[in-house]
Scaffold this motif. Structure first.
Motif, short mmCIF file in Angstrom:
data_model
loop_
_atom_site.label_atom_id
_atom_site.label_comp_id
_atom_site.label_asym_id
_atom_site.label_seq_id
_atom_site.Cartn_x
_atom_site.Cartn_y
_atom_site.Cartn_z
N VAL A 1 0.85 -1.19 0.00
CA VAL A 1 0.00 0.00 0.00
C VAL A 1 0.88 1.23 0.00
O VAL A 1 1.66 1.45 0.93
CB VAL A 1 -0.94 0.03 1.22
N GLU A 2 0.74 2.05 -1.05
CA GLU A 2 1.51 3.28 -1.16
C GLU A 2 0.80 4.43 -0.47
O GLU A 2 -0.43 4.46 -0.38
CB GLU A 2 1.74 3.66 -2.64
N SER A 3 1.57 5.39 -0.03
CA SER A 3 1.01 6.61 0.55
C SER A 3 2.00 7.75 0.34
O SER A 3 3.17 7.52 0.06
CB SER A 3 0.70 6.44 2.04
N GLY A 4 1.51 8.96 0.50
CA GLY A 4 2.36 10.13 0.42
C GLY A 4 2.29 10.90 -0.87
O GLY A 4 2.95 11.94 -1.01
N GLY A 5 1.52 10.43 -1.82
CA GLY A 5 1.41 11.12 -3.09
C GLY A 5 0.61 12.40 -2.98
O GLY A 5 -0.14 12.61 -2.02
N GLY A 6 0.76 13.23 -3.97
CA GLY A 6 0.05 14.50 -4.00
C GLY A 6 0.77 15.48 -4.89
O GLY A 6 1.90 15.25 -5.32
N SER B 1 5.81 6.44 0.70
CA SER B 1 5.99 5.29 1.56
C SER B 1 5.19 4.12 1.00
O SER B 1 4.16 4.31 0.35
CB SER B 1 5.54 5.58 2.99
N CYS B 2 5.65 2.93 1.29
CA CYS B 2 4.93 1.73 0.90
C CYS B 2 5.13 0.68 1.98
O CYS B 2 6.27 0.28 2.25
CB CYS B 2 5.42 1.21 -0.45
N SER B 3 4.04 0.24 2.57
CA SER B 3 4.08 -0.82 3.56
C SER B 3 3.45 -2.07 2.98
O SER B 3 2.37 -2.01 2.40
CB SER B 3 3.34 -0.41 4.83
N ALA B 4 4.14 -3.19 3.15
CA ALA B 4 3.68 -4.45 2.60
C ALA B 4 3.01 -5.27 3.69
O ALA B 4 3.67 -6.02 4.41
CB ALA B 4 4.83 -5.22 1.97
N SER B 5 1.72 -5.12 3.81
CA SER B 5 0.98 -5.91 4.79
C SER B 5 0.93 -7.36 4.36
O SER B 5 0.95 -7.68 3.17
CB SER B 5 -0.44 -5.36 4.96
N GLY B 6 0.90 -8.24 5.34
CA GLY B 6 0.90 -9.65 5.06
C GLY B 6 2.28 -10.25 4.83
O GLY B 6 2.40 -11.46 4.67
N GLN B 7 3.29 -9.42 4.82
CA GLN B 7 4.66 -9.88 4.62
C GLN B 7 5.20 -10.39 5.95
O GLN B 7 5.20 -9.67 6.95
CB GLN B 7 5.54 -8.75 4.09
N THR B 8 5.66 -11.64 5.95
CA THR B 8 6.20 -12.24 7.16
C THR B 8 7.65 -12.68 7.01
O THR B 8 8.33 -12.89 8.01
CB THR B 8 5.37 -13.45 7.60
N THR C 1 8.74 -1.86 5.02
CA THR C 1 8.34 -0.60 4.45
C THR C 1 9.48 -0.04 3.59
O THR C 1 10.64 -0.07 4.00
CB THR C 1 7.97 0.41 5.55
N VAL C 2 9.11 0.44 2.43
CA VAL C 2 10.08 1.03 1.53
C VAL C 2 9.68 2.48 1.26
O VAL C 2 8.49 2.81 1.23
CB VAL C 2 10.20 0.22 0.21
N PHE C 3 10.67 3.34 1.10
CA PHE C 3 10.44 4.75 0.87
C PHE C 3 11.06 5.17 -0.45
O PHE C 3 12.03 4.59 -0.93
CB PHE C 3 11.05 5.59 2.00
N LEU C 4 10.50 6.20 -1.02
CA LEU C 4 11.07 6.84 -2.19
C LEU C 4 11.13 8.33 -1.93
O LEU C 4 10.10 9.00 -1.94
CB LEU C 4 10.25 6.54 -3.45
N SER C 5 12.33 8.83 -1.67
CA SER C 5 12.53 10.25 -1.49
C SER C 5 12.81 10.88 -2.83
O SER C 5 13.73 10.46 -3.53
CB SER C 5 13.69 10.50 -0.52
#
Length: 119
Positions: free
Chosen positions: A5-10, A21-28, A78-82
């Motif tokens: 799930v990505e976030s931070g766009g605009g 930001s991108c958090s990968a839910s369900g990743q174990t 979680t992965v980020f793209l600055s």
């Protein structure tokens, strides 16, 4: 099931900066890598960069090298793209993807987050 799930766009002005930001839910388990991709209007999807999960080594496309930087929080999957020095050419939908085991094989994708670069 891994669900990025990505976030931070605009909207951002030319010359501005933004961090996605991108958090990968369900990743174990540690994936092989995670990557950022983008698709500009009327253009094909292209890879922006990727990060190896264990080593933290990164790769960036020439078009963004020196302006964009990928990083990760390994414990949170979680992965980020600055992004900096943004131009209208960077206007795209940005996607996060996960390569669980095989390099350059990304079966899990987020829905994308829009980044319009405009004044």
């Amino acid at each position: 099931q891994v669900h990025p799930v990505e976030s931070g766009g605009g909207m951002v002005q030319p010359g501005g900066s933004l961090r996605l930001s991108c958090s990968a839910s369900g990743q174990t388990d540690d994936p092989h890598s995670m990557g950022w991709f983008r698709q500009a209007p009327g253009k094909e999807r292209e890879i922006v960069g990727s990060i190896n999960w264990l080593s933290g080594n990164t790769w960036h496309a020439d078009s963004v090298k020196g302006r964009f930087a990928i990083s990760r929080d390994s414990a949170k999957y979680t992965v980020f793209l600055s992004m900096g020095d943004l131009t209208p050419a960077d206007t795209s939908v940005y996607y996060c993807a996960v390569a669980p085991t095989t390099p350059r094989s990304f079966p899990y994708w987020g829905q994308g987050t829009q980044v319009p670069v405009s004044s």
